[in-house]
Design a protein around this motif. Structure first.
Motif, PDB file in Angstrom:
ATOM      1  N   THR A 387       0.833  -1.198   0.000  1.00  0.00           N
ATOM      2  CA  THR A 387       0.000   0.000   0.000  1.00  0.00           C
ATOM      3  C   THR A 387       0.872   1.254   0.000  1.00  0.00           C
ATOM      4  OG1 THR A 387      -0.079   0.260   2.389  1.00  0.00           O
ATOM      5  CG2 THR A 387      -1.734  -1.185   1.428  1.00  0.00           C
ATOM      6  N   VAL A 388       0.253   2.340  -0.446  1.00  0.00           N
ATOM      7  CA  VAL A 388       0.945   3.625  -0.496  1.00  0.00           C
ATOM      8  C   VAL A 388       1.379   4.040   0.909  1.00  0.00           C
ATOM      9  CG1 VAL A 388       0.530   6.075  -0.879  1.00  0.00           C
ATOM     10  CG2 VAL A 388      -0.166   4.408  -2.600  1.00  0.00           C
ATOM     11  N   ASP A 389       0.509   3.807   1.872  1.00  0.00           N
ATOM     12  CA  ASP A 389       0.808   4.195   3.235  1.00  0.00           C
ATOM     13  C   ASP A 389       2.069   3.496   3.756  1.00  0.00           C
ATOM     14  OD1 ASP A 389      -0.077   5.603   5.637  1.00  0.00           O
ATOM     15  OD2 ASP A 389      -0.238   3.555   6.436  1.00  0.00           O
ATOM     16  N   GLN A 390       2.136   2.179   3.564  1.00  0.00           N
ATOM     17  CA  GLN A 390       3.332   1.427   3.985  1.00  0.00           C
ATOM     18  C   GLN A 390       4.566   1.912   3.245  1.00  0.00           C
ATOM     19  OE1 GLN A 390       2.454  -2.600   2.998  1.00  0.00           O
ATOM     20  NE2 GLN A 390       1.242  -2.991   4.833  1.00  0.00           N
ATOM     21  N   GLU A 391       4.349   2.217   1.976  1.00  0.00           N
ATOM     22  CA  GLU A 391       5.450   2.633   1.125  1.00  0.00           C
ATOM     23  C   GLU A 391       6.076   3.926   1.656  1.00  0.00           C
ATOM     24  OE1 GLU A 391       6.380   0.740  -1.567  1.00  0.00           O
ATOM     25  OE2 GLU A 391       8.066   2.123  -1.517  1.00  0.00           O
ATOM     26  N   ILE A 392       5.246   4.852   2.092  1.00  0.00           N
ATOM     27  CA  ILE A 392       5.774   6.120   2.595  1.00  0.00           C
ATOM     28  C   ILE A 392       6.465   5.913   3.939  1.00  0.00           C
ATOM     29  CG2 ILE A 392       5.104   8.432   3.379  1.00  0.00           C
ATOM     30  CD1 ILE A 392       2.947   8.399   1.269  1.00  0.00           C
ATOM     31  N   ARG A 393       5.987   4.941   4.712  1.00  0.00           N
ATOM     32  CA  ARG A 393       6.554   4.728   6.046  1.00  0.00           C
ATOM     33  C   ARG A 393       7.843   3.930   6.043  1.00  0.00           C
ATOM     34  NH1 ARG A 393       2.767   5.366  10.271  1.00  0.00           N
ATOM     35  NH2 ARG A 393       0.927   6.343   9.384  1.00  0.00           N
ATOM     36  N   VAL A 394       8.126   3.219   4.969  1.00  0.00           N
ATOM     37  CA  VAL A 394       9.207   2.236   5.060  1.00  0.00           C
ATOM     38  C   VAL A 394      10.561   2.896   5.308  1.00  0.00           C
ATOM     39  CG1 VAL A 394       9.505   2.055   2.565  1.00  0.00           C
ATOM     40  CG2 VAL A 394      10.228   0.206   4.003  1.00  0.00           C
ATOM     41  N   GLY A 395      10.777   4.087   4.711  1.00  0.00           N
ATOM     42  CA  GLY A 395      12.057   4.781   4.919  1.00  0.00           C
ATOM     43  C   GLY A 395      12.283   5.115   6.389  1.00  0.00           C
ATOM     44  N   PRO A 396      11.383   5.942   6.991  1.00  0.00           N
ATOM     45  CA  PRO A 396      11.572   6.287   8.407  1.00  0.00           C
ATOM     46  C   PRO A 396      11.551   5.076   9.330  1.00  0.00           C
ATOM     47  CG  PRO A 396       9.524   7.211   7.518  1.00  0.00           C
ATOM     48  CD  PRO A 396      10.295   6.692   6.380  1.00  0.00           C
ATOM     49  N   ASN A 404       4.194   9.778  13.173  1.00  0.00           N
ATOM     50  CA  ASN A 404       2.903   9.557  12.515  1.00  0.00           C
ATOM     51  C   ASN A 404       2.185  10.836  12.109  1.00  0.00           C
ATOM     52  OD1 ASN A 404       2.714   6.737  12.349  1.00  0.00           O
ATOM     53  ND2 ASN A 404       2.513   6.669  14.574  1.00  0.00           N
ATOM     54  N   SER A 405       2.254  11.856  12.948  1.00  0.00           N
ATOM     55  CA  SER A 405       1.505  13.062  12.605  1.00  0.00           C
ATOM     56  C   SER A 405       2.113  13.718  11.366  1.00  0.00           C
ATOM     57  CB  SER A 405       1.481  14.028  13.777  1.00  0.00           C
ATOM     58  OG  SER A 405       2.796  14.438  14.069  1.00  0.00           O
ATOM     59  N   TRP A 406       3.426  13.635  11.236  1.00  0.00           N
ATOM     60  CA  TRP A 406       4.087  14.184  10.041  1.00  0.00           C
ATOM     61  C   TRP A 406       3.681  13.417   8.788  1.00  0.00           C
ATOM     62  CZ3 TRP A 406       5.860  17.957   7.501  1.00  0.00           C
ATOM     63  CH2 TRP A 406       6.804  17.820   6.473  1.00  0.00           C
ATOM     64  N   ILE A 407       3.593  12.092   8.907  1.00  0.00           N
ATOM     65  CA  ILE A 407       3.185  11.291   7.750  1.00  0.00           C
ATOM     66  C   ILE A 407       1.792  11.703   7.297  1.00  0.00           C
ATOM     67  CG2 ILE A 407       2.739   8.950   6.914  1.00  0.00           C
ATOM     68  CD1 ILE A 407       5.562   8.993   7.577  1.00  0.00           C
ATOM     69  N   GLU A 408       0.894  11.899   8.283  1.00  0.00           N
ATOM     70  CA  GLU A 408      -0.461  12.313   7.912  1.00  0.00           C
ATOM     71  C   GLU A 408      -0.451  13.674   7.233  1.00  0.00           C
ATOM     72  OE1 GLU A 408      -2.926  11.931  11.420  1.00  0.00           O
ATOM     73  OE2 GLU A 408      -2.412   9.784  11.438  1.00  0.00           O
ATOM     74  N   GLU A 409       0.375  14.558   7.763  1.00  0.00           N
ATOM     75  CA  GLU A 409       0.463  15.887   7.171  1.00  0.00           C
ATOM     76  C   GLU A 409       0.964  15.800   5.727  1.00  0.00           C
ATOM     77  OE1 GLU A 409       2.504  19.913   8.813  1.00  0.00           O
ATOM     78  OE2 GLU A 409       2.176  18.293  10.239  1.00  0.00           O
TER      79      GLU A 409
END
Ligand SMILES: Nc1ncnc2c1ncn2[C@@H]1O[C@H](COP(=O)(O)OP(=O)(O)OP(=O)(O)O)[C@@H](O)[C@H]1O
Ligand SMILES: Nc1ncnc2c1ncn2[C@@H]1O[C@H](COP(=O)(O)OP(=O)(O)OP(=O)(O)O)[C@@H](O)[C@H]1O
Ligand SMILES: [Mg+2]
Ligand SMILES: [Mg+2]
Lengths: 544, 219, 173
Positions: A387-396, A404-409
């Motif tokens: 998923t896109v969400d996992q994809e954005i999180r994998v680096g950090p 998490n709040s930054w990811i949402e932003e």
């Protein structure tokens, strides 16, 4: 008229096999051998799909559900195989790399002729002619995969020319080319058109394609929204379909000029109206004033050699938090190589680089990745989660800096909330790019570096990206973009680094760089329409 | 020089000769001849690298044969394995796969087979470049993809993008092939491969010599 | 006016198979240097088995054999492979393709590949090669365990890759 009509499309509706909704709806179109037809429309509107019907790839290659009719030279496409049409309708697709499958340029050009079963002497003659026409005789024995982007396109066009097609279709040939290469391909297409070969061209950046076209078709959500003389249609393209109207057309329309000018050179002599430019164009970014903060990046006499080849020579500059910098230059100037140094994928041969004041020598890439968010040109290179969400999180997550709040932003800034649960692989090109940018920013790096962010993207994407970058800049993000899209660079960055052959030719405001024709010629670039028009009107004013 | 098909038949003849040779000094001689050819072709650097790969294999093979029979047989087995594989090293070093494929098409091989051979040669470096670009893009996000067992759990980060892009590349390639008439029957070839008198003489001569040597000397 | 639901023409399907074979061979050739590692004395290369499983499922037995053969030829031509790669790769590909054709399950292809390359290929090559090389069948049979390990690793990766490609809607089979 009827005899010269080559492609006839009647009430065409088409749906891909895997899709639930049709991509094309009720298309009605006649293309003659005399047309230089420009097809434009937003990303995903169906341009490439329409082109695939012209030589029977749809339906023979793709299958799917098709209503209506397409005729090529009088023959119904659905009853004529691609093999029977390919020499009438030449096709050059979007990705040059995938289309070059032979060992030499000559073999590449000859392949289609061999398919036709021509005798050897004819093949030799046509090969010679095609090389000659495309101006690539010197490349005859080269391995096509080692050529530059512009040369690859010339080879592909030559491979079509050799077949003596009645019309050549090109899908976004300019996406990765610098201005000099664009001019080379454009000149060839104009020559072919003058010789009676029809041209069909798909393109997003209208200012460089529209001047040559005799006819423009706008595809909007799978339907033909407009069809006619380019300048007339372009005048209200922005409001109606979200397309970019070239500046000259907008000026012409607001002054009521007839005919509307095709390019700056084509503008009639009129009293200068500098205020009009300011009214029609977005404001230029303000010059950056840094508030005494230490620089985020300092590059100090950087040199890079690969083998014995100098790639970068003596480059120095600094970038401050909140500043946006554009690195501009022709194909092969060394822009990407410079970016790779910031994150340690390439190490300096001489000189040093400091990120947030710390020397990067000896720092592993994984540490640098916390401070520099780098998004490469091809977002497909990084997607591997479901998923896109996992994809954005994998680096950090890997770096252990998840917030998490930054990811949402970030998801909000890049308008990705709706895609959070989608798989990244099948998003559109622009959506993929946005995911890649968000992913580069996910670990809150001090520096954001983007390589060719606008290549192949439509107007809406470019406009939104400018806003995204503006928002980030206001928060104190240091941004460095690499591009040969000068219009975008001018609207986004108040400072340019001009590169040519691995050297830094200038580091100053875009206006000062474009004002120096010798410098621009050395870098192989062409000033933006906005700048050229302003300059022309200024010089007239002073002369009067 | 010779037609690729001639070279293939000659390589097969030489391979047969080595396989059936029984005298160790003849085996060594046959191998030396090949090495001499490699030096003349200026391919010895590649050959040395290639040897580094094959020698352990041959030693192991010879060792086990020795253990299960006797020393002389073991030595002969190792030498013979080296020599046969070297024969084909020489063959491939002197023949472009493209020429081999196309000439076999003239002899009745279906065209797609030859096409796969030449096109795959073009795309192997493309895939290699893609793999490198993926490794870099992931490293830029902090995902280490260095070789080694420890990075193994990150391998999906390389394999998944690579596979997906490879299949997208394949689709684009298929489309481009269609657009240049790949599927059309009645293909001609610009380059013709003709078996000349010299080729036939070489083949007959080569197999003749092999037969004579085997019959009277090498066994 | 008529609505037609069309599936791709046969000649186009063949073109696509050819293109897939090209790319699979290219993967096999390009990745081999990174993925081959020595186990004991033999060098194993899971990529070959991975490609075999993909080719068997996506292209069928004959194309799979062809793919394995061309990988062998190209690696030989580049001076990075040996003659010994041929029998193993090709027998595995054939069995994998036949197994998939019979059962229509990707695990069947993997099992076919493991039996073919890990079990049958060494035995067959042992019996073919052994008399020629004057030894007996034992030396090559000693290689079976390491072959089995590498082919199992490659085949497993192949199954996972196929599932992923199907889920991502990249290929259908
Ligand atoms: N091979 C395919 N299979 C299924 N759907 C497809 C395929 N190719 C394109 N589509 C879908 O069809 C729609 C139109 O795509 P198309 O590529 O024709 O757009 P485009 O106008 O060329 O866009 P771009 O400017 O980004 O190239 C998109 O929604 C896309 O997802
Ligand atoms: N790994 C490498 N080995 C040798 N030369 C290289 C390597 N990478 C890049 N180069 C060369 O360095 C020069 C600069 O390449 P770079 O990719 O930085 O250019 P660029 O300005 O980004 O061009 P483009 O606009 O086409 O992306 C080119 O001449 C290229 O051929
Ligand atoms: Mg498109
Ligand atoms: Mg670049």
């Amino acid at each position: 008229m009827a005899e010269s009509t080559l492609i006839t499309v009647r009430e065409l509706t088409y749906r891909y096999r895997q899709k639930s909704r049709p991509v094309l709806q009720g298309i009605h179109l006649d293309i003659s051998g005399n047309d230089y037809l420009l097809i434009t429309g937003r990303s995903g509107s169906g341009k490439s799909t329409l082109c695939r019907t012209f030589n029977g790839l749809i339906p023979h290659f793709y299958g799917g559900v098709l209503t209506g009719e397409v005729f090529v030279a009088g023959a119904p496409v659905d009853q004529t195989s691609v093999a029977a049409l390919f020499n009438q309708v030449g096709m050059v697709f979007q990705n040059p790399e995938a289309q070059l499958f032979c060992r030499s340029v000559a073999q590449e050009i000859v392949f289609g002729l061999e398919s036709l079963g021509l005798p050897r002497q004819t093949i030799e003659d046509r090969l010679r002619d095609a090389l000659d026409q495309a101006g690539i005789t010197a490349l005859r024995q080269r391995d096509p995969q080692t050529l530059s982007g512009g040369e690859k396109h010339l080879v592909l066009i030559a491979a079509m020319l050799a077949l003596r097609p009645r019309v050549i279709i090109l899908d976004e040939p300019f996406a990765n080319l610098d201005p000099a290469n664009v001019l080379r391909v454009r000149r060839l297409l104009r020559e072919l058109h003058a010789k009676g070969c029809g041209i069909v061209l798909c393109e997003h950046r209208l200012s460089r394609a529209a001047p040559d076209a005799t006819r423009l078709v706008v595809i909007h959500e799978g339907k033909i929204a407009a069809d006619g003389i380019p300048q007339g249609i372009l005048a209200n393209a922005e409001t109606a379909w979200g397309l970019e109207t070239p500046l000259t057309t907008r000026i012409g329309a607001s002054l009521g000029l007839t005919p509307l000018p095709r390019s700056i050179e084509d503008m009639p002599s009129i009293p200068p109206q500098p205020a009009l430019i300011a009214a029609l164009e977005p404001p230029l970014p303000e010059a950056f004033t840094h508030q005494g903060q230490p620089p985020a990046v300092e590059v100090d006499h950087l040199c890079c050699q690969l083998g014995n080849q100098p790639i970068l020579t003596d480059i120095s500059f600094a970038l401050h938090p909140g500043e946006c910098l554009a690195v501009v230059g022709a194909n092969g100037a060394g822009k990407t190589t410079l970016l790779r140094h910031l994150i340690g994928l390439q190490r300096p041969t001489k000189g040093r680089i400091r990120i947030k004041g710390r020397d990067t020598a000896g720092t592993p890439i994984s540490n640098l990745a916390r401070d520099v968010g780098l998004a490469f040109q091809n977002p497909d290179n990084q997607f591997f989660r479901l998923t896109v969400d996992q994809e954005i999180r994998v680096g950090p997550e890997t770096l252990g800096t998840i917030d998490n709040s930054w990811i949402e932003e970030l998801m909000a800034i890049f308008h990705l909330e709706a895609f959070g649960g989608h798989a990244p692989y099948r998003l559109s090109g622009g959506e993929k790019k946005r995911v890649a940018f968000a992913s580069a920013l996910a670990s809150r790096p001090a520096v954001l570096a983007l390589d060719e962010p606008t290549a192949g993207q439509d107007f809406e994407f470019r406009r939104n990206l400018r806003n995204f970058l503006g928002q980030l800049q206001a928060r104190g993000q240091a941004i460095i973009i690499v591009t040969h899209d000068l219009t975008f660079a001018e609207r986004t960055a108040s400072r340019w680094l001009l590169m040519a052959e691995g050297r830094l030719l200038a580091d100053t405001a875009p206006g000062r760089i474009m004002a120096d024709p010798a410098l621009m010629a050395r870098a192989g670039l062409e000033a933006t329409d906005r700048f050229r028009l302003a300059q022309r009107w200024q010089s007239k004013e002073t002369r009067v | 020089m010779f037609d690729p098909r001639t070279k293939l038949l000659l390589a097969l003849a030489y391979g047969t000769l080595i396989a059936l040779t029984r005298k160790p000094e003849w085996l060594l001689g046959e191998w030396s001849l090949l090495v001499a050819a490699i030096v003349v072709m200026n391919q010895w650097k590649v050959y040395l690298r290639w040897l580094a790969m094959l020698v352990p294999m041959a030693l192991f093979f010879g060792g086990v044969t020795w253990w299960s029979t006797d020393r002389a047989t073991g030595q002969a087995a190792a030498t013979s394995l080296m020599a046969i594989t070297t024969t084909f090293f020489v063959f491939f070093a002197s023949t472009e796969p493209e020429d081999l494929g196309n000439s076999l098409v003239h002899a009745g091989l279906p065209f797609p087979v030859a096409f796969v051979m030449t096109a795959a040669m073009q795309f192997a470096p493309v895939i290699g470049r893609k793999a490198r670009a993926i490794v870099e893009a992931q490293q830029a996000r902090g995902i280490a993809l260095k070789p080694g067992w420890r990075a193994l759990r990150n391998y999906p980060a390389l394999l998944i993008p690579l596979l997906i892009q490879s299949f997208q590349l394949a689709d684009a390639l298929a489309e481009a092939m269609e657009a240049r008439g790949f599927g059309r029957s009645g293909r001609t070839f610009r380059k013709v491969y003709r078996m000349r008198m010299l080729d036939w003489l070489a083949i007959i001569g080569g197999w003749g010599v092999v037969a004579v040597v085997l019959r009277y000397f090498a066994r | 006016m008529s609505t037609k639901s069309v599936s791709p023409a046969t000649s186009s399907r063949n073109t696509r198979k050819t293109a897939y074979a090209v790319v699979l061979v290219a993967i096999g050739v390009a990745l081999a240097p990174y993925t081959s590692f020595p186990i004991g004395i033999a060098k194993v290369n899971p990529t070959q088995h991975f490609v075999n499983v993909l080719a068997a499922v996506l292209l069928g037995p004959w194309w799979a054999v062809l793919t394995a053969m061309v990988i062998g030829i190209l690696r030989n031509a580049m001076g990075v492979g040996t003659l010994l790669a041929f029998p193993g790769g090709m027998i595995g590909a054939l069995l994998a393709g036949l197994a998939y054709r019979m059962l229509r399950k990707s695990w069947a292809a993997a099992v076919g590949e493991i039996i073919g390359t890990g079990g049958i290929a060494p035995v067959v090559s042992a019996f073919f090669v052994a008399p020629v090389l004057m030894g007996n069948a034992i030396p090559l049979l000693a290689l079976v365990p390491s072959f089995l390990f590498s082919t199992a690793a490659g085949a497993l990766l192949g199954i996972l890759a196929l599932r992923l490609l199907k889920r991502a809607n990249i290929v259908d089979f």
